[in-house]
Design a protein around this motif. Structure first.
Motif, PDB file in Angstrom:
ATOM      1  N   ALA A   1       0.838  -1.207   0.000  1.00 59.20           N
ATOM      2  CA  ALA A   1       0.000   0.000   0.000  1.00 59.20           C
ATOM      3  C   ALA A   1       0.868   1.251   0.000  1.00 59.20           C
ATOM      4  CB  ALA A   1      -0.931  -0.009   1.216  1.00 59.20           C
ATOM      5  N   ALA A   2       1.962   1.216   0.765  1.00 54.87           N
ATOM      6  CA  ALA A   2       2.880   2.358   0.793  1.00 54.87           C
ATOM      7  C   ALA A   2       3.555   2.546  -0.565  1.00 54.87           C
ATOM      8  CB  ALA A   2       3.926   2.162   1.888  1.00 54.87           C
ATOM      9  N   LEU A   3       3.940   1.442  -1.196  1.00 51.60           N
ATOM     10  CA  LEU A   3       4.564   1.519  -2.513  1.00 51.60           C
ATOM     11  C   LEU A   3       3.602   2.098  -3.533  1.00 51.60           C
ATOM     12  CD1 LEU A   3       7.013   0.855  -4.298  1.00 51.60           C
ATOM     13  CD2 LEU A   3       6.033  -1.440  -4.643  1.00 51.60           C
TER      14      LEU A   3
ATOM     15  N   GLU B   1       0.656  22.794  -6.985  1.00 52.62           N
ATOM     16  CA  GLU B   1      -0.492  22.084  -6.429  1.00 52.62           C
ATOM     17  C   GLU B   1      -0.193  20.596  -6.267  1.00 52.62           C
ATOM     18  OE1 GLU B   1      -0.504  24.042  -9.068  1.00 52.62           O
ATOM     19  OE2 GLU B   1      -1.544  25.814  -8.304  1.00 52.62           O
ATOM     20  N   GLY B   2       0.407  19.992  -7.287  1.00 55.42           N
ATOM     21  CA  GLY B   2       0.711  18.573  -7.227  1.00 55.42           C
ATOM     22  C   GLY B   2       1.744  18.251  -6.165  1.00 55.42           C
ATOM     23  N   CYS B   3       2.792  19.045  -6.088  1.00 56.22           N
ATOM     24  CA  CYS B   3       3.854  18.795  -5.096  1.00 56.22           C
ATOM     25  C   CYS B   3       3.337  18.971  -3.680  1.00 56.22           C
ATOM     26  CB  CYS B   3       5.038  19.728  -5.347  1.00 56.22           C
ATOM     27  SG  CYS B   3       5.929  19.398  -6.885  1.00 56.22           S
ATOM     28  N   PHE B   4       2.512  19.993  -3.468  1.00 56.44           N
ATOM     29  CA  PHE B   4       1.984  20.226  -2.123  1.00 56.44           C
ATOM     30  C   PHE B   4       0.996  19.134  -1.736  1.00 56.44           C
ATOM     31  CE2 PHE B   4      -0.521  22.864   1.023  1.00 56.44           C
ATOM     32  CZ  PHE B   4       0.485  22.874   1.968  1.00 56.44           C
ATOM     33  N   ARG B   5       0.223  18.672  -2.691  1.00 55.07           N
ATOM     34  CA  ARG B   5      -0.716  17.579  -2.406  1.00 55.07           C
ATOM     35  C   ARG B   5       0.034  16.309  -2.032  1.00 55.07           C
ATOM     36  NH1 ARG B   5      -5.283  15.018  -6.502  1.00 55.07           N
ATOM     37  NH2 ARG B   5      -6.486  13.910  -4.886  1.00 55.07           N
ATOM     38  N   ALA B   6       1.115  16.023  -2.752  1.00 56.62           N
ATOM     39  CA  ALA B   6       1.920  14.844  -2.431  1.00 56.62           C
ATOM     40  C   ALA B   6       2.489  14.957  -1.023  1.00 56.62           C
ATOM     41  CB  ALA B   6       3.046  14.696  -3.451  1.00 56.62           C
ATOM     42  N   PHE B   7       3.017  16.128  -0.679  1.00 55.93           N
ATOM     43  CA  PHE B   7       3.554  16.318   0.666  1.00 55.93           C
ATOM     44  C   PHE B   7       2.476  16.118   1.722  1.00 55.93           C
ATOM     45  CE2 PHE B   7       3.842  19.314   4.220  1.00 55.93           C
ATOM     46  CZ  PHE B   7       4.939  18.761   4.890  1.00 55.93           C
ATOM     47  N   ARG B   8       1.321  16.739   1.531  1.00 56.92           N
ATOM     48  CA  ARG B   8       0.264  16.698   2.550  1.00 56.92           C
ATOM     49  C   ARG B   8      -0.267  15.294   2.790  1.00 56.92           C
ATOM     50  NH1 ARG B   8      -4.271  18.603   1.756  1.00 56.92           N
ATOM     51  NH2 ARG B   8      -4.195  19.019  -0.479  1.00 56.92           N
ATOM     52  N   HIS B   9      -0.162  14.418   1.796  1.00 55.79           N
ATOM     53  CA  HIS B   9      -0.709  13.072   1.942  1.00 55.79           C
ATOM     54  C   HIS B   9       0.346  12.034   2.337  1.00 55.79           C
ATOM     55  CE1 HIS B   9      -4.079  14.953  -0.213  1.00 55.79           C
ATOM     56  NE2 HIS B   9      -4.807  14.008   0.318  1.00 55.79           N
ATOM     57  N   ASN B  10       1.562  12.470   2.618  1.00 52.66           N
ATOM     58  CA  ASN B  10       2.606  11.512   2.965  1.00 52.66           C
ATOM     59  C   ASN B  10       2.341  10.770   4.266  1.00 52.66           C
ATOM     60  OD1 ASN B  10       5.469  10.809   1.833  1.00 52.66           O
ATOM     61  ND2 ASN B  10       4.897  12.742   0.866  1.00 52.66           N
ATOM     62  N   HIS B  11       1.589  11.383   5.157  1.00 52.85           N
ATOM     63  CA  HIS B  11       1.344  10.692   6.426  1.00 52.85           C
ATOM     64  C   HIS B  11       0.568   9.398   6.221  1.00 52.85           C
ATOM     65  CE1 HIS B  11      -2.943  11.950   6.882  1.00 52.85           C
ATOM     66  NE2 HIS B  11      -2.551  12.996   6.171  1.00 52.85           N
ATOM     67  N   TRP B  12      -0.202   9.323   5.117  1.00 47.94           N
ATOM     68  CA  TRP B  12      -0.902   8.065   4.831  1.00 47.94           C
ATOM     69  C   TRP B  12       0.074   6.978   4.406  1.00 47.94           C
ATOM     70  CZ3 TRP B  12      -5.402   7.471   6.788  1.00 47.94           C
ATOM     71  CH2 TRP B  12      -6.269   8.556   6.936  1.00 47.94           C
ATOM     72  N   LEU B  13       1.131   7.364   3.714  1.00 47.50           N
ATOM     73  CA  LEU B  13       2.168   6.393   3.347  1.00 47.50           C
ATOM     74  C   LEU B  13       2.827   5.847   4.611  1.00 47.50           C
ATOM     75  CD1 LEU B  13       4.701   6.847   0.436  1.00 47.50           C
ATOM     76  CD2 LEU B  13       5.442   5.900   2.623  1.00 47.50           C
TER      77      LEU B  13
END
Length: 297
Positions: A251-253, A269-281
């Motif tokens: 799931a993390a991969l 927008e894309g880079c910030f979205r990726a950063f904000r969702h890293n806690h789910w990884l």
């Protein structure tokens, strides 16, 4: 015109400003710090570590991240006013004074230290190192080409502390490998964060990994994700965590691949979205660890 329309807007309460200062409404920051710390706690205890240590590390993580925000905003106040995303932070805008911010940070750090005192001597000693790197990081971007690596150490020191707390001061080589892997994850998500502000940082002279990596930034992010998942994956499988852990890692991969799709065009927008969702990884990895130990024969 009504009387209410001519009145100036009400000043924000101090509590509201302090909560804004420590990013209380943005828990993603302390979750990024929490998941690897708790993962290390489970590895160290070979399963559930007990409620006392769980409470110490959860509360200590939240408190120290909040204290770090206070120090960071004081250190960066002259830079933040030149970046649209950070110009309205309480210290930068003048709503909270430097003395107030430092006093709040010190109070939070003292409460965290009181929690560490309930563990053991070696772990208390580790906490001084954690405090030192927390204070040093905000200034690293002035002198270090990869300040995200310094942040990686700050966000990883909970790993050896977890082993020390569980194992009466013993910190095995496994902790060092977990720390190295977590450095990769921090470098990945904080480079995504730096990619958001790259233009502003170039203009005001701040050093970041996004600037240092240049056109290889996306490749560096993905290589850092790979380092994290490979090291933690191997260690988890060697601990006998089995299929449930492998599912969490898968799931993390999958999320790492999704982040590549978000950042490959380098849009803010894309880079910030990726950063904000890293806690789910990070949560996927931690959930795999917990499930792996719970289901291990």
């Amino acid at each position: 015109m009504s009387a209410s329309a001519t009145q100036p807007p009400a000043r924000r309460g101090r509590l509201s400003l302090y909560l804004d200062l420590i990013r209380w409404d943005r828990p993603a920051g302390w979750l990024l710090l929490l998941w690897p710390t708790l993962g290390a706690l489970w590895f160290a205890a070979d399963g559930f570590p007990g409620w006392h240590l769980l409470a110490v590390f959860v509360l200590g993580t939240i408190l120290m991240r909040s204290a770090g925000c206070c120090v960071n905003d004081v250190a960066d106040r002259d830079f933040d006013r030149h970046v649209k995303r950070t110009a309205k932070r309480p210290v930068t805008s003048g709503a909270v004074s430097v003395k107030e911010a430092l006093a709040l940070g010190a109070a939070l750090a003292l409460v965290a230290f009181a929690l560490v005192l309930t563990t053991n001597g070696p772990t208390v000693a580790w906490s001084f190192g954690a405090l030192a790197i927390t204070l040093a990081y905000p200034f690293a971007k002035r002198f270090v080409s990869l300040p995200q690596a310094v942040l990686g150490v700050a966000f990883s020191v909970g790993i050896p502390m977890a082993f020390s707390a569980v194992r009466d001061g013993a910190v095995p080589a496994m902790a060092a490998w977990l720390l190295l892997g977590n450095l990769g994850w921090v470098l990945a998500y904080d480079t995504e964060y730096a990619m958001v502000d790259r233009d502003d940082d170039l203009r005001i002279g701040i050093k970041t990994s996004a600037i240092t990596f240049g056109r290889f930034d996306v490749a560096a992010v993905m290589a850092s994700y790979a380092l994290f998942l490979a090291i933690w994956g191997v260690l988890g499988l060697r601990a006998g965590l089995g299929g449930a852990f492998a599912l969490g890692m898968a799931a993390a991969l999958g999320q790492a691949f999704w982040h590549w799709r978000l950042i490959r065009d380098r849009t803010r927008e894309g880079c910030f979205r990726a950063f904000r969702h890293n806690h789910w990884l990070g949560f996927a990895v931690f959930a795999g660890i917990v499930a792996g130990y719970a289901l291990r024969p």
